[in-house]
Design an enzyme around this catalytic site. Structure first.
Site, PDB file in Angstrom:
ATOM      1  N   GLU A 163      -7.452   2.305  18.729  1.00  0.00           N
ATOM      2  CA  GLU A 163      -8.174   2.884  17.551  1.00  0.00           C
ATOM      3  C   GLU A 163      -9.610   3.594  18.038  1.00  0.00           C
ATOM      4  OE1 GLU A 163      -7.589  -0.399  15.169  1.00  0.00           O
ATOM      5  OE2 GLU A 163      -6.345   0.996  13.613  1.00  0.00           O
ATOM      6  N   GLU A 169      -0.707  -4.939  16.218  1.00  0.00           N
ATOM      7  CA  GLU A 169      -1.193  -5.560  15.052  1.00  0.00           C
ATOM      8  C   GLU A 169      -0.229  -6.160  14.123  1.00  0.00           C
ATOM      9  OE1 GLU A 169      -2.438  -2.812  16.048  1.00  0.00           O
ATOM     10  OE2 GLU A 169      -4.550  -2.559  15.510  1.00  0.00           O
TER      11      GLU A 169
HETATM   12  N1  3HC Z   1      -9.397 -11.251  19.920  1.00  0.00           N
HETATM   13  C1  3HC Z   1      -9.735 -12.236  20.427  1.00  0.00           C
HETATM   14  N2  3HC Z   1      -9.482 -12.972  21.585  1.00  0.00           N
HETATM   15  C2  3HC Z   1      -8.396 -12.442  22.053  1.00  0.00           C
HETATM   16  C3  3HC Z   1      -7.635 -11.268  21.635  1.00  0.00           C
HETATM   17  C4  3HC Z   1      -8.355 -10.449  20.673  1.00  0.00           C
HETATM   18  N3  3HC Z   1      -7.723  -9.368  20.265  1.00  0.00           N
HETATM   19  N4  3HC Z   1      -6.863 -10.949  22.653  1.00  0.00           N
HETATM   20  C5  3HC Z   1      -6.723 -11.889  23.520  1.00  0.00           C
HETATM   21  N5  3HC Z   1      -7.622 -12.820  23.229  1.00  0.00           N
HETATM   22  C6  3HC Z   1      -7.891 -13.976  23.887  1.00  0.00           C
HETATM   23  C7  3HC Z   1      -6.844 -15.000  23.957  1.00  0.00           C
HETATM   24  O1  3HC Z   1      -6.938 -15.771  22.870  1.00  0.00           O
HETATM   25  C8  3HC Z   1      -7.308 -15.669  25.209  1.00  0.00           C
HETATM   26  O2  3HC Z   1      -8.055 -16.630  25.062  1.00  0.00           O
HETATM   27  P1  3HC Z   1      -8.444 -17.890  25.674  1.00  0.00           P
HETATM   28  O3  3HC Z   1      -8.774 -17.853  27.148  1.00  0.00           O
HETATM   29  O4  3HC Z   1      -9.542 -18.566  25.157  1.00  0.00           O
HETATM   30  O5  3HC Z   1      -7.097 -18.509  25.219  1.00  0.00           O
HETATM   31  C9  3HC Z   1      -7.477 -14.628  26.099  1.00  0.00           C
HETATM   32  O6  3HC Z   1      -7.977 -13.461  25.367  1.00  0.00           O
HETATM   33  C10 3HC Z   1      -6.582 -14.207  27.155  1.00  0.00           C
HETATM   34  O7  3HC Z   1      -5.329 -13.911  26.429  1.00  0.00           O
HETATM   35  P2  3HC Z   1      -4.104 -13.670  26.966  1.00  0.00           P
HETATM   36  O8  3HC Z   1      -3.685 -15.237  27.574  1.00  0.00           O
HETATM   37  O9  3HC Z   1      -3.146 -13.249  26.031  1.00  0.00           O
HETATM   38  O10 3HC Z   1      -4.231 -12.917  28.316  1.00  0.00           O
HETATM   39  P3  3HC Z   1      -3.194 -11.851  28.723  1.00  0.00           P
HETATM   40  O11 3HC Z   1      -4.007 -11.171  29.968  1.00  0.00           O
HETATM   41  O12 3HC Z   1      -1.720 -12.522  29.343  1.00  0.00           O
HETATM   42  O13 3HC Z   1      -2.925 -10.871  27.743  1.00  0.00           O
HETATM   43  C11 3HC Z   1      -3.464  -9.266  25.879  1.00  0.00           C
HETATM   44  C12 3HC Z   1      -4.109 -10.069  27.205  1.00  0.00           C
HETATM   45  C13 3HC Z   1      -2.410  -8.308  26.206  1.00  0.00           C
HETATM   46  C14 3HC Z   1      -4.662  -8.404  25.364  1.00  0.00           C
HETATM   47  C15 3HC Z   1      -2.971 -10.217  24.994  1.00  0.00           C
HETATM   48  O14 3HC Z   1      -3.981 -11.244  25.009  1.00  0.00           O
HETATM   49  C16 3HC Z   1      -2.690  -9.809  23.683  1.00  0.00           C
HETATM   50  O15 3HC Z   1      -1.720  -9.303  23.191  1.00  0.00           O
HETATM   51  N6  3HC Z   1      -3.829 -10.009  22.574  1.00  0.00           N
HETATM   52  C17 3HC Z   1      -3.445  -9.435  21.257  1.00  0.00           C
HETATM   53  C18 3HC Z   1      -3.810  -7.967  21.259  1.00  0.00           C
HETATM   54  C19 3HC Z   1      -3.775  -7.667  19.913  1.00  0.00           C
HETATM   55  O16 3HC Z   1      -3.041  -8.123  18.906  1.00  0.00           O
HETATM   56  N7  3HC Z   1      -4.685  -6.718  19.350  1.00  0.00           N
HETATM   57  C20 3HC Z   1      -4.858  -6.504  18.094  1.00  0.00           C
HETATM   58  C21 3HC Z   1      -5.840  -7.276  17.437  1.00  0.00           C
HETATM   59  S1  3HC Z   1      -5.991  -6.961  15.786  1.00  0.00           S
HETATM   60  C22 3HC Z   1      -6.831  -5.413  15.642  1.00  0.00           C
HETATM   61  O17 3HC Z   1      -7.237  -4.711  16.600  1.00  0.00           O
HETATM   62  C23 3HC Z   1      -7.116  -5.254  14.251  1.00  0.00           C
HETATM   63  C24 3HC Z   1      -7.423  -3.580  14.068  1.00  0.00           C
HETATM   64  O18 3HC Z   1      -6.522  -2.739  13.784  1.00  0.00           O
HETATM   65  C25 3HC Z   1      -8.393  -3.355  13.064  1.00  0.00           C
END
Ligand code: 3HC
Ligand code: NAI
Length: 692
Positions: free
Chosen positions: A105, A125
């Site tokens: 975004e 999301e």
């Molecule tokens: N916020 C906070 N922490 C996050 C995060 C996020 N968005 N995404 C990942 N993390 C953290 C994980 O909790 C993990 O923390 P830890 O080491 O303390 O356990 C660390 O980052 C590493 O995560 P992964 O083990 O999943 O690492 P990968 O390299 O395998 O994957 C990733 C990275 C593809 C970014 C995966 O973590 C992922 O899919 N994250 C979620 C992405 C997501 O859902 N984003 C949307 C968030 S909501 C949003 O943006 C709202 C907006 O529209 C207003």
């Protein structure tokens, strides 16, 4: 600061730096706004590049902040994007890897976007039970078109940047260093005016109403209990039906509602629960691990074959050892057939099929497997047989090899003591079918070395399992709890329920299968075998005799064509059985139990609270490290409904005081002794606290 500011020639570079994934938490948002102000106030700066340090451009909004005031503290993500979009100097996003959620975004708020080939682009999301809440649903359709954007937003699936290269989302998709490319691009467009903005793009889709209606129907049918997917469609619809600012407002309202839903809280709990499970307080993340380049599996039966496939799927060669050539050939043929089925369904290429089949070989000789880095035993569930196998493994396996057992009930410490290297021994409890089920219970023996644990935790990630560590106890985490659930299911039959009524009540909650349909699938004889052992070892535990009576009738389940339900040949559908219902009613009469009408609420409470109470003991005894580990076991291994977040999260949602009050009520009924609250549960309830 969680973003850095630098000037490179006449181009300012704002680098998000909030490891591990540059989540857009409050400090990062503040740093971006500060960087923008600095760049806009510096006359020497002609253009701005926003990029990310480390392994992500940005993984999106900081999910950890969601329940805190920081989430909405200014500058909000909206404000950040407005500042970027309102810039009087061109802003270029340089996307080297992951660009997701709020990260995408933010990029869509920039005037231009340059991505590296292979960068993962997503608005995921929906997987957290929410929708993109910082303009994603309004801007993505403007650059990708209605259909592609809607698919990405409703599925949340990442798409590699090169697949989007021909759309307006990227100005360039490059193989070379993306920052260098973005700097060159920024220099090229520094003086171009007016500045292009995604919000100004018109969506051209004449027949959008029909398409949106089709999408609503499809998504409604798929969404199950989750509200977010349909809300995603509504938000995307607003991109075509409303003015941009009104669409943003509408998206925001939907986002704020969804964040509050139990379903979203449950999904976020599962997201963090999965990641937490791979960490142990006393096994630091930098614990050295043993290299695993080859695997051996003992036993080519139901579990051995499935276990072997996991490693082949991850590209690791596996040798399977059997006692007899015939059993070996049968096991290898089953594996081949499984892969052939996947190939036929088009889920595997011919090349991958051949690679995987070739990675699994068989042997009858222990000497052949001596050099394997890990050996996983999956022979009969009999301590005598395990003893033989582990003594042999101790004799032949190279020093440092990990010796694992797939036992589902036996004492891993005892198994470890059959060897002279108990520190190398661990339990790896796969769930059937082992090549499909996500859960891997990793059983930590008293003497299991920390590097062995760290290695197996890492390995479980590599084979795409959710690894959860359990201490040694009868049934480990999952099966120890399920016993209490099954006991209640049996008592409910005696008191007035039919198997169908019990199954339907929990299936309505979202369970894939109720206890009786599950018993018919897995085989009722397995539980019978375990109970017979318990009648000797733990005579104080009471069970309903209905399940034994069923087995005495030879009704083991689908495999014998009859169980709690009747089955027709070639048909897995369960038909209520008059014979079984008669048997149950007669049994109640034999016990002089007056059958009564039992509500679905009572059924659900008794089954789930029985799980929860046992789980509280498990937690207190340190068998499980944290409540969310127990939830992960149930979500990934036992079909517990995802939208409830697992048994512990469910209990937290109901309120532990309410759980205890219900238990007190059931304690007054038959088998009331089962309802004594575990001390931890009683304590948390009294203190008004939660498990998670
Ligand atoms: N916020 C906070 N922490 C996050 C995060 C996020 N968005 N995404 C990942 N993390 C953290 C994980 O909790 C993990 O923390 P830890 O080491 O303390 O356990 C660390 O980052 C590493 O995560 P992964 O083990 O999943 O690492 P990968 O390299 O395998 O994957 C990733 C990275 C593809 C970014 C995966 O973590 C992922 O899919 N994250 C979620 C992405 C997501 O859902 N984003 C949307 C968030 S909501 C949003 O943006 C709202 C907006 O529209 C207003
Ligand atoms: P199975 O009976 O299907 O297979 C066992 C295999 O081991 C047979 O092929 C047999 O020939 C072989 N075997 C027996 N003794 C051997 C020895 N000394 N050396 C080499 N091979 C030998 O059994 P299944 O179901 O695969 O179970 C294996 C283990 O996995 C058991 O400990 C069981 O408790 C556990 N388990 C089973 C689950 C299930 O759903 N079947 C689920 C989780 C664990």
């Amino acid at each position: 600061m969680s973003a850095e500011y630098q000037v490179n020639g006449n181009i300012a570079v704002i680098t998000l730096n909030n490891p591990p994934v540059n989540g857009l938490g409050h400090s990062t948002r503040t740093a971006i706004v500060n960087g923008m102000k600095q760049a806009l106030n510096d006359d020497a700066v002609k253009a701005i590049v926003i990029t990310g340090a480390g392994k992500a451009f940005s993984g999106g909004a900081d999910i950890k902040e969601f329940n805190s005031p920081k989430a909405s503290a200014e500058p909000s993500l909206h404000t950040v994007i407005n500042v970027v979009e309102g810039s009087t100097k061109p802003v270029v996003a340089a996307i080297h890897t992951v660009c997701m959620g709020g990260g995408l975004e933010l990029a869509l708020g920039c005037n231009y976007r340059v991505a590296a080939k292979g960068a993962q682009i997503a608005l995921p999301e929906v997987k957290l039970g929410i929708l993109p809440g910082a303009g994603g649903t309004q801007r993505l359709p403007r650059v990708l078109g209605l259909e592609m954007a809607l698919n990405m937003i409703v599925s949340g699936t990442p798409v590699p940047s090169e697949k989007l290269a021909r759309t307006a989302i990227f100005n360039e998709v490059v193989e070379a260093d993306v920052l260098t490319a973005a700097l060159a691009f920024a220099a090229k467009v520094a003086d171009v005016r007016p500045l292009p903005r995604v919000r100004d793009i018109k969506i051209d889709y004449p027949n959008y109403e029909a398409y949106l209606q089709f999408s609503r129907n499809t998504v409604r049918a798929m969404a199950g209990p989750f509200p977010a997917p349909l809300k995603c469609v509504e938000a995307v619809a607003a991109a075509v039906t409303k003015k941009f600012d009104d669409g943003i407002k509408f998206e925001r309202e939907l986002f704020v509602d969804l964040v509050q839903t139990t379903e979203s809280k449950a999904l976020r709990h599962a997201f963090f629960g999965e990641r937490a499970a791979s960490k142990l307080p006393d096994v630091p993340e930098d614990t050295p691990t043993r290299p695993i380049k080859s695997v051996a599996v003992i036993g080519a039966g139901t579990m051995g074959g499935g276990i072997a496939m996991n490693f082949a799927n991850a590209g690791i060669p596996v040798q399977i050892l059997e006692m007899k050539q015939e059993a070996l050939e049968k096991g290898l043929a089953t594996i081949r057939k499984n892969y052939e089925n996947t190939l036929k369904k088009g889920k595997l290429t011919q090349e991958k099929f051949e690679q995987r089949v070739a990675l699994i070989t068989g042997t009858l000789a222990y000497e052949d497997i001596a050099q394997a880095d890990i050996v996983i035993e999956a022979v009969f569930e009999d301590m005598g047989v395990k003893e033989q196998v582990f003594k042999k493994l101790d004799e032949v396996m190279k020093p440092g090899a990990i010796l694992a057992s797939n036992t589902s009930t036996l004492d891993v410490d005892k198994i470890a003591d059959f060897t002279k290297r108990p520190e190398d021994v661990i339990g790896t409890h796969f769930f059937s079918p082992a090549n499909v089920m996500k859960l891997l219970e990793i059983v930590r023996g008293k003497k299991t070395a920390k590097d062995v644990l760290a290695t197996v935790l890492g390995l479980s990630k590599k084979i795409k399992k959710t690894g959860v560590v359990s201490g040694v106890c009868d049934g480990f985490i999952g099966n120890r709890m399920i016993e209490q659930y099954s006991r209640q299911a049996g008592f409910l039959l005696e008191e007035g329920c039919t198997p169908e009524q019990v199954d339907k009540a929990v299936e309505k909650l979202g369970f894939a299968m109720g206890p009786f349909r599950m018993g018919d699938l897995a085989g009722n004889d397995i539980g019978w075998y375990i109970r017979k052992r318990r009648y000797v070892e733990k005579p104080q535990i009471t069970y309903s005799k209905t399940a034994d009576l069923l087995c005495e009738m030879g009704r083991y389940g689908q495999k014998t064509g009859a169980g709690w339900y009747d089955y027709k040949p070639g048909d897995r559908k369960a038909y209520p059985s008059a014979v079984v219902n008669d048997m149950i009613i007669k049994h109640s009469a034999d016990l002089s139990v007056e059958r009564r009408k039992i509500s679905d609420q009572e059924i659900v409470e008794r089954l789930i609270f029985a799980l929860v109470n046992e789980a509280a003991y498990i937690l207190e005894e340190g068998i499980a490290t944290r409540a969310s580990d127990i939830d992960m076991v149930y979500l990934t291994g036992y079909g517990f409904p995802l939208h409830t977040g697992g048994p512990m999260f469910y209990a937290d949602t109901v309120g532990l005081t309410n759980v205890v009050m219900s238990m007190e009520k059931y304690a007054k009924g038959r088998h009331g002794d089962a309802w004594k609250p575990a001390p931890l549960l009683a304590k948390l309830a009294a203190e008004g606290k939660t498990f998670n």
